[in-house]
Scaffold this motif. Structure first.
Motif, mmCIF file in Angstrom:
data_model
loop_
_atom_site.group_PDB
_atom_site.id
_atom_site.type_symbol
_atom_site.label_atom_id
_atom_site.label_comp_id
_atom_site.label_asym_id
_atom_site.label_seq_id
_atom_site.Cartn_x
_atom_site.Cartn_y
_atom_site.Cartn_z
ATOM 1 N N GLY A 1 -26.857 -4.626 11.096
ATOM 2 C CA GLY A 1 -28.167 -4.503 11.735
ATOM 3 C C GLY A 1 -29.275 -3.962 10.865
ATOM 4 N N LEU A 2 -29.123 -4.022 9.532
ATOM 5 C CA LEU A 2 -30.167 -3.481 8.656
ATOM 6 C C LEU A 2 -31.379 -4.396 8.583
ATOM 7 C CD1 LEU A 2 -27.572 -1.860 7.650
ATOM 8 C CD2 LEU A 2 -28.803 -1.633 5.488
ATOM 9 N N GLN A 3 -31.185 -5.701 8.756
ATOM 10 C CA GLN A 3 -32.288 -6.640 8.542
ATOM 11 C C GLN A 3 -33.365 -6.534 9.619
ATOM 12 O OE1 GLN A 3 -30.499 -10.508 8.613
ATOM 13 N NE2 GLN A 3 -30.203 -10.549 10.836
ATOM 14 N N ASP A 4 -33.037 -5.937 10.730
ATOM 15 C CA ASP A 4 -34.007 -5.840 11.830
ATOM 16 C C ASP A 4 -34.782 -4.525 11.814
ATOM 17 O OD1 ASP A 4 -33.083 -8.316 12.803
ATOM 18 O OD2 ASP A 4 -31.440 -7.323 13.877
ATOM 19 N N LEU A 5 -34.559 -3.681 10.820
ATOM 20 C CA LEU A 5 -35.197 -2.372 10.780
ATOM 21 C C LEU A 5 -36.443 -2.399 9.906
ATOM 22 C CD1 LEU A 5 -32.000 -0.142 10.316
ATOM 23 C CD2 LEU A 5 -33.211 -0.658 12.458
ATOM 24 N N SER A 6 -37.343 -1.452 10.139
ATOM 25 C CA SER A 6 -38.513 -1.291 9.285
ATOM 26 C C SER A 6 -38.070 -0.782 7.910
ATOM 27 C CB SER A 6 -39.487 -0.294 9.911
ATOM 28 O OG SER A 6 -38.904 1.006 9.925
ATOM 29 N N GLY B 1 -24.563 -2.682 -4.291
ATOM 30 C CA GLY B 1 -24.653 -4.132 -4.191
ATOM 31 C C GLY B 1 -24.362 -4.635 -2.791
ATOM 32 N N VAL B 2 -23.390 -4.028 -2.114
ATOM 33 C CA VAL B 2 -23.044 -4.431 -0.750
ATOM 34 C C VAL B 2 -24.239 -4.264 0.177
ATOM 35 C CG1 VAL B 2 -21.675 -3.732 1.257
ATOM 36 C CG2 VAL B 2 -20.553 -4.082 -0.947
ATOM 37 N N LEU B 3 -25.001 -3.192 0.011
ATOM 38 C CA LEU B 3 -26.158 -2.939 0.874
ATOM 39 C C LEU B 3 -27.216 -4.024 0.757
ATOM 40 C CD1 LEU B 3 -26.599 0.925 0.425
ATOM 41 C CD2 LEU B 3 -25.907 -0.264 2.511
ATOM 42 N N LYS B 4 -27.243 -4.745 -0.361
ATOM 43 C CA LYS B 4 -28.247 -5.794 -0.556
ATOM 44 C C LYS B 4 -27.747 -7.180 -0.176
ATOM 45 C CE LYS B 4 -31.352 -2.987 -1.676
ATOM 46 N NZ LYS B 4 -32.405 -2.728 -0.669
ATOM 47 N N MET B 5 -26.470 -7.303 0.207
ATOM 48 C CA MET B 5 -25.948 -8.597 0.644
ATOM 49 C C MET B 5 -26.454 -8.910 2.048
ATOM 50 S SD MET B 5 -21.980 -8.475 -0.680
ATOM 51 C CE MET B 5 -21.582 -8.288 -2.423
ATOM 52 N N ASP B 6 -27.007 -10.098 2.226
ATOM 53 C CA ASP B 6 -27.553 -10.477 3.537
ATOM 54 C C ASP B 6 -26.488 -10.453 4.626
ATOM 55 O OD1 ASP B 6 -30.072 -10.828 2.459
ATOM 56 O OD2 ASP B 6 -29.775 -12.967 2.056
ATOM 57 N N THR B 7 -25.260 -10.822 4.261
ATOM 58 C CA THR B 7 -24.183 -10.835 5.263
ATOM 59 C C THR B 7 -23.895 -9.422 5.769
ATOM 60 O OG1 THR B 7 -22.603 -10.775 3.417
ATOM 61 C CG2 THR B 7 -23.089 -12.925 4.396
ATOM 62 N N PHE B 8 -23.902 -8.437 4.867
ATOM 63 C CA PHE B 8 -23.680 -7.050 5.272
ATOM 64 C C PHE B 8 -24.845 -6.548 6.119
ATOM 65 C CE2 PHE B 8 -24.087 -2.469 4.758
ATOM 66 C CZ PHE B 8 -22.798 -2.021 4.980
ATOM 67 N N THR C 1 -18.412 -16.490 1.053
ATOM 68 C CA THR C 1 -19.389 -16.683 2.127
ATOM 69 C C THR C 1 -18.996 -15.811 3.319
ATOM 70 O OG1 THR C 1 -18.135 -18.561 3.010
ATOM 71 C CG2 THR C 1 -19.913 -19.051 1.439
ATOM 72 N N GLY C 2 -19.966 -15.589 4.185
ATOM 73 C CA GLY C 2 -19.704 -14.832 5.397
ATOM 74 C C GLY C 2 -19.328 -13.392 5.103
ATOM 75 N N ASP C 3 -18.558 -12.812 6.025
ATOM 76 C CA ASP C 3 -18.186 -11.406 5.906
ATOM 77 C C ASP C 3 -17.307 -11.123 4.690
ATOM 78 O OD1 ASP C 3 -19.601 -11.080 8.197
ATOM 79 O OD2 ASP C 3 -17.874 -10.688 9.502
ATOM 80 N N ARG C 4 -16.636 -12.157 4.182
ATOM 81 C CA ARG C 4 -15.759 -11.940 3.025
ATOM 82 C C ARG C 4 -16.523 -11.400 1.823
ATOM 83 N NH1 ARG C 4 -12.638 -17.513 2.320
ATOM 84 N NH2 ARG C 4 -14.778 -18.231 2.684
ATOM 85 N N GLN C 5 -17.817 -11.702 1.737
ATOM 86 C CA GLN C 5 -18.613 -11.209 0.610
ATOM 87 C C GLN C 5 -18.498 -9.703 0.466
ATOM 88 O OE1 GLN C 5 -22.675 -12.520 1.088
ATOM 89 N NE2 GLN C 5 -22.372 -14.304 -0.239
ATOM 90 N N PHE C 6 -18.710 -8.997 1.542
ATOM 91 C CA PHE C 6 -18.695 -7.530 1.434
ATOM 92 C C PHE C 6 -17.336 -6.923 1.752
ATOM 93 C CE2 PHE C 6 -20.098 -8.313 5.837
ATOM 94 C CZ PHE C 6 -19.295 -7.447 6.560
ATOM 95 N N MET D 1 -10.347 1.700 5.961
ATOM 96 C CA MET D 1 -11.234 1.826 7.122
ATOM 97 C C MET D 1 -12.595 1.195 6.846
ATOM 98 S SD MET D 1 -10.430 5.644 8.625
ATOM 99 C CE MET D 1 -11.553 5.371 10.003
ATOM 100 N N GLN D 2 -13.127 1.370 5.654
ATOM 101 C CA GLN D 2 -14.416 0.771 5.317
ATOM 102 C C GLN D 2 -14.350 -0.752 5.390
ATOM 103 O OE1 GLN D 2 -16.623 2.432 1.848
ATOM 104 N NE2 GLN D 2 -14.950 3.901 1.732
ATOM 105 N N ALA D 3 -13.295 -1.322 4.797
ATOM 106 C CA ALA D 3 -13.168 -2.777 4.786
ATOM 107 C C ALA D 3 -12.961 -3.347 6.178
ATOM 108 C CB ALA D 3 -12.013 -3.183 3.870
ATOM 109 N N ALA D 4 -12.338 -2.557 7.060
ATOM 110 C CA ALA D 4 -12.030 -3.033 8.414
ATOM 111 C C ALA D 4 -13.068 -2.602 9.446
ATOM 112 C CB ALA D 4 -10.647 -2.518 8.836
ATOM 113 N N SER D 5 -14.203 -2.046 9.013
ATOM 114 C CA SER D 5 -15.171 -1.484 9.962
ATOM 115 C C SER D 5 -15.832 -2.532 10.847
ATOM 116 C CB SER D 5 -16.251 -0.695 9.206
ATOM 117 O OG SER D 5 -16.890 -1.524 8.249
ATOM 118 N N ASN D 6 -15.963 -3.773 10.363
ATOM 119 C CA ASN D 6 -16.413 -4.912 11.197
ATOM 120 C C ASN D 6 -17.739 -4.647 11.900
ATOM 121 O OD1 ASN D 6 -16.067 -7.543 12.176
ATOM 122 N ND2 ASN D 6 -15.185 -6.791 14.108
ATOM 123 N N GLY D 7 -18.670 -4.066 11.181
ATOM 124 C CA GLY D 7 -20.004 -3.845 11.734
ATOM 125 C C GLY D 7 -20.143 -2.599 12.577
#
Length: 540
Positions: A61-66, A49-56, A190-195, A118-124
């Protein structure tokens, strides 16, 4: 649940057992350990589900990939966990044998908390996300091996299937909770809190596991293996809710002692290479190891984790285009898995048994997958259009597939691989099986996104591939899986034909000699022939 289990389970083992052994302690102990399964499930369910969140997707940088590049990156993020799980499961048996099942599970809880933080704090930062998932995976993989081992060694034989299978129930419960956490965060954050909240909550089962292990006892069979017989007797009596001198407790202790003494004489040492020789050089042990590996390969090749990891994407491919609707359908999918798994454990696991459950669900799963494949191939959903009736049936088939899996290949594989090995080899056997499960879990997690975009339009070939594996599993179970319900752990050697205890000992053998004979039954099933361990290994 405990009282209900004793009312509905119907097998010969329960007829003569004292009712006191089916007490609250054994259920609390099993549930405490099974938070390892919830950890597995939460990590599995959250990421899809996290992978499909627009904020994540924006943050990483997933939204800019083919589509292909995006599928590759998603697969890398998901499968890093499985890579850690593989190595965790592979080495956990050493810690389980040296330090005990309970202490090792507590260690897994601590490591998992570090990884999820570590996952939660990865910050992109992808590298931090990868390392966090790898560390979490190490703990999840080790716990996946330790939990069935720990539970099976504490459980009364008549309900061992249900109690060991609770691991699978906690897995699907964790998946279900994860799905709804994602759905709730999408609606209310909203925002990063979603994921970030979703990723952080992966650590909750680890906290529960750690607390549970602090108040639980060690496995009495591990204590016996460690020559702590007084503690083993006290612990077994407490778990069985009977006094130490009760005939049932003394009989179980005597059975454990006899089995361990026989195994200790079978091979001179207990080092790594001694155990390898015992596992792969003795035919019955080798058969059990190969059967465990085969079951875990089959479990993953049903395609169940393809749905668990990528359920929102799969529902979108079936016509549910919005992220919100896809996550809602994914949440319903999780509830279906949880309810059907509970039904299996209460009414089926120790009544219908292991073998029949595997057989009928193989065919049912295959038919479900094939229907979805035919629908996507011949009547594919159109983006923006209403879902046709055939599409709704395909969605129902996803739910039915989940139900069938929970009635067979989900819980039964974990039950089976934890109960069939001999005592000396149980930790190693379960570790190899769990590592195999994670290796093929990795294969499925890594391959499915690419299959969905490349194997036929809409990925219809993906469903045919997994469906064909399901049909093939029927023949595997039919020819190679014997029934084990209601039998004690020490009786498994009789099924798999390794030795017959106390007979045909080598005349020159001493209590510490490796020359004690293995016994093989003749073709008539009665005549036994004694051979030394080395002779048996050479012959087989």
């Amino acid at each position: 649940m405990g009282g209900l289990l004793t009312k509905v389970v119907k097998n010969d083992a329960m007829k003569n057992d004292p009712p006191e052994i089916y007490n609250w302690r054994v259920y609390v102990l099993s549930c405490s350990a099974c938070f390892a399964g919830a950890l597995f499930g939460m990590d599995t369910g959250i990421i899809g589900g996290v992978l499909k969140m627009d904020t994540f997707r924006k943050k990483f940088g997933l939204q800019d990939l083919s589509p292909v590049a995006g599928a590759d990156l998603e697969a890398n993020i998901v499968s890093t966990l499985q890579a850690g799980c593989f190595f965790g499961a592979l080495v956990a048996y050493w810690f389980a044998d040296k330090y005990g099942r309970r202490a090792s599970l507590f260690g897994c809880a601590c490591i998992a908390i570090i990884g999820t933080t570590m996952q939660a704090a990865s910050n992109g930062i992808l590298s931090v996300m990868y390392i966090g998932r790898l560390i979490t995976g190490f703990a999840v993989g080790a716990a996946s091996m330790l939990n069935p081992l720990y539970t099976s060694e504490n459980a009364p034989r008549a309900i061992r299937g249900a109690l060991t299978g609770m691991y699978q129930f906690f897995i699907v419960s964790g998946i279900c909770i994860a799905f709804w956490i994602n759905y709730g965060n999408l609606l209310h954050q909203t925002g990063d809190r979603q994921f970030v909240i979703s990723l952080a909550l992966q650590g909750l089962p680890a906290v529960c596991l750690g607390v549970g292990m602090l108040v639980s006892n060690e496995s009495p069979r591990w204590l016996a293996r460690s020559d702590q017989w007084e503690k083993a007797a006290t612990t077994l009596a407490r778990v069985r809710n009977l006094p130490v001198d009760h005939p049932y407790v003394q009989s179980e202790l005597a059975e454990i002692r006899e089995h361990l003494e026989m195994e200790q004489r079978l091979v001179a040492g207990a080092g790594f290479w001694d155990l390898q020789k015992e596992m792969w050089g003795v035919r019955g042990n080798r058969n059990r190891a190969l059967l465990s590996i085969g079951l875990m390969i089959c479990q993953q090749m049903t395609g169940t984790n393809a749905i668990n990891y990528y359920a929102p994407q799969i529902f979108a491919n079936l016509g549910l285009n919005s992220t919100e609707t896809g996550l809602f359908a994914t949440g319903i999918y999780g509830i279906v898995k949880m309810v059907t798994c509970a039904t299996f454990l209460i009414f089926v696991a120790d009544t219908l048994g292991r073998r029949k459950s595997l057989l009928w669900t193989s065919i049912a799963q295959g038919l479900s997958m094939y229907y979805i494949g035919f629908y996507v191939r011949f009547d594919p959903p159109v983006k923006g259009a209403d879902v046709p009736p055939a599409g709704y049936i395909a969605i129902v088939m996803i739910f039915l597939f989940a139900s069938f899996f929970q009635f067979g290949w989900g819980p039964v594989c974990w039950i089976y691989v934890s109960e069939i090995p001999s005592a000396r080899l149980r930790a190693m056997n379960v570790g190899i099986a769990a590592a195999t499960q994670w290796l093929f879990n990795f294969v499925v997690a890594r391959a499915t996104p690419n299959m969905m975009v490349s194997v036929g339009k809409g990925g219809y070939g993906t469903y045919f591939i997994y469906g064909s594996f399901c049909f093939g599993m029927f023949f595997f179970a039919y020819f190679f899986v014997p029934e084990t319900k209601g039998m004690s752990l020490e009786e498994m050697d009789n099924i798999f034909g390794v030795i017959e205890q106390g007979k045909f000992m080598d005349e020159e053998a001493t209590p510490n000699s490796p020359r004690v004979a293995a016994v093989e039954l003749g073709e008539d099933g009665k005549t036994a022939t004694g051979t030394t361990v080395l002779q048996a290994a050479e012959k087989n």
